[in-house]
Design a protein around this motif. Structure first.
Motif, PDB file in Angstrom:
ATOM      1  N   HIS A   1      -0.244   5.572  10.427  1.00  0.00           N
ATOM      2  CA  HIS A   1      -1.368   5.187   9.570  1.00  0.00           C
ATOM      3  C   HIS A   1      -0.830   4.324   8.433  1.00  0.00           C
TER       4      HIS A   1
ATOM      5  N   GLU B   1      -1.881   4.015   5.546  1.00  0.00           N
ATOM      6  CA  GLU B   1      -1.878   4.765   4.286  1.00  0.00           C
ATOM      7  C   GLU B   1      -0.566   5.509   4.085  1.00  0.00           C
ATOM      8  N   GLU B   2       0.020   6.003   5.186  1.00  0.00           N
ATOM      9  CA  GLU B   2       1.294   6.702   5.057  1.00  0.00           C
ATOM     10  C   GLU B   2       2.409   5.722   4.699  1.00  0.00           C
TER      11      GLU B   2
END
Length: 220
Positions: free
Chosen positions: A104, A106-107
């Motif tokens: 992801h 976001e990670e």
């Protein structure tokens, strides 16, 4: 902050570059290991995202060559999800963190922020300097009067770089190198314009001008 994205998957690059730029990074792309190694030695990047499966020169070799030259560029390596041996080898030759594909975005962004904070010896999820708080996710700054101000992309990149290097003299050319990508028109005089904008938000005393040297963000 300027980021080197070394990845040969064009579809992934298109997604990552857009998301990284939205998150406040000036992004340059290398699609092979030879170009990645050369760019990474230019000392203009704050962090690199390095795919270990690059063509022409694999990521392990690139990273090993960087470290052999004393290049301490912070690096997050990307590997295939099940390639645990690549992650181990990458860490052994000097990677700072790793992420397995698929992942992801976001990670990745969270890992990059944490890595930059550790590198600047300012661990934690928020930058707090001189009683001011920079929210890196929302790209706004809360000043000493308690008011929150939304920043433009360039204002955010410049202020984040200043906050990550408090007390250090930063020349206009260094600031220009670290907040613009290679395709931007790098007019160092524009730095003065953005410094004035930041001073209006935070007060003239926060950013000191050193004649003939550059600027210093005062950390006290």
């Amino acid at each position: 902050m300027r980021l080197l994205l070394a990845e040969d998957d064009l579809d992934l690059v298109a997604i990552l570059k857009k998301d990284l730029e939205t998150a406040g990074y000036a992004v340059d792309v290398a699609d092979n290991g030879i170009d990645a190694e050369y760019l990474g030695n230019e000392a203009i990047y704050d962090v690199a995202v390095l795919d270990l499966g690059l063509p022409r020169r694999n990521g392990i070799e690139v990273l090993n060559n960087w470290r052999a030259k004393g290049n301490n560029l912070p690096v997050v390596v990307l590997t295939a999800r099940n390639a645990w041996h690549e992650r181990v080898e990458g860490l052994k030759v000097g990677a700072d963190d790793y992420l397995g594909k698929p992942f992801h975005v976001e990670e990745l962004l969270a890992r990059l922020t944490a890595l930059l904070h550790r590198t600047s010896q300012q661990p934690g999820g928020t930058l707090r300097v001189c009683n001011m708080v920079l929210d890196e996710e929302r790209q706004n700054v809360t000043t000493t009067d308690g008011l929150s101000h939304k920043l433009t992309g360039t204002e955010f990149r410049l202020l984040r770089y200043l906050l990550l290097h408090p007390g250090k003299v930063l020349s206009k050319s260094e600031l220009t190198d670290h907040i613009y990508d290679q395709d931007s028109d790098k007019d160092s005089n524009i730095i003065e314009v953005y410094i004035r904008r930041l001073r209006k938000l935070m007060g003239n005393d926060c950013i000191e001008t050193r004649r003939g040297q550059g600027y210093v963000f005062r950390d006290h």
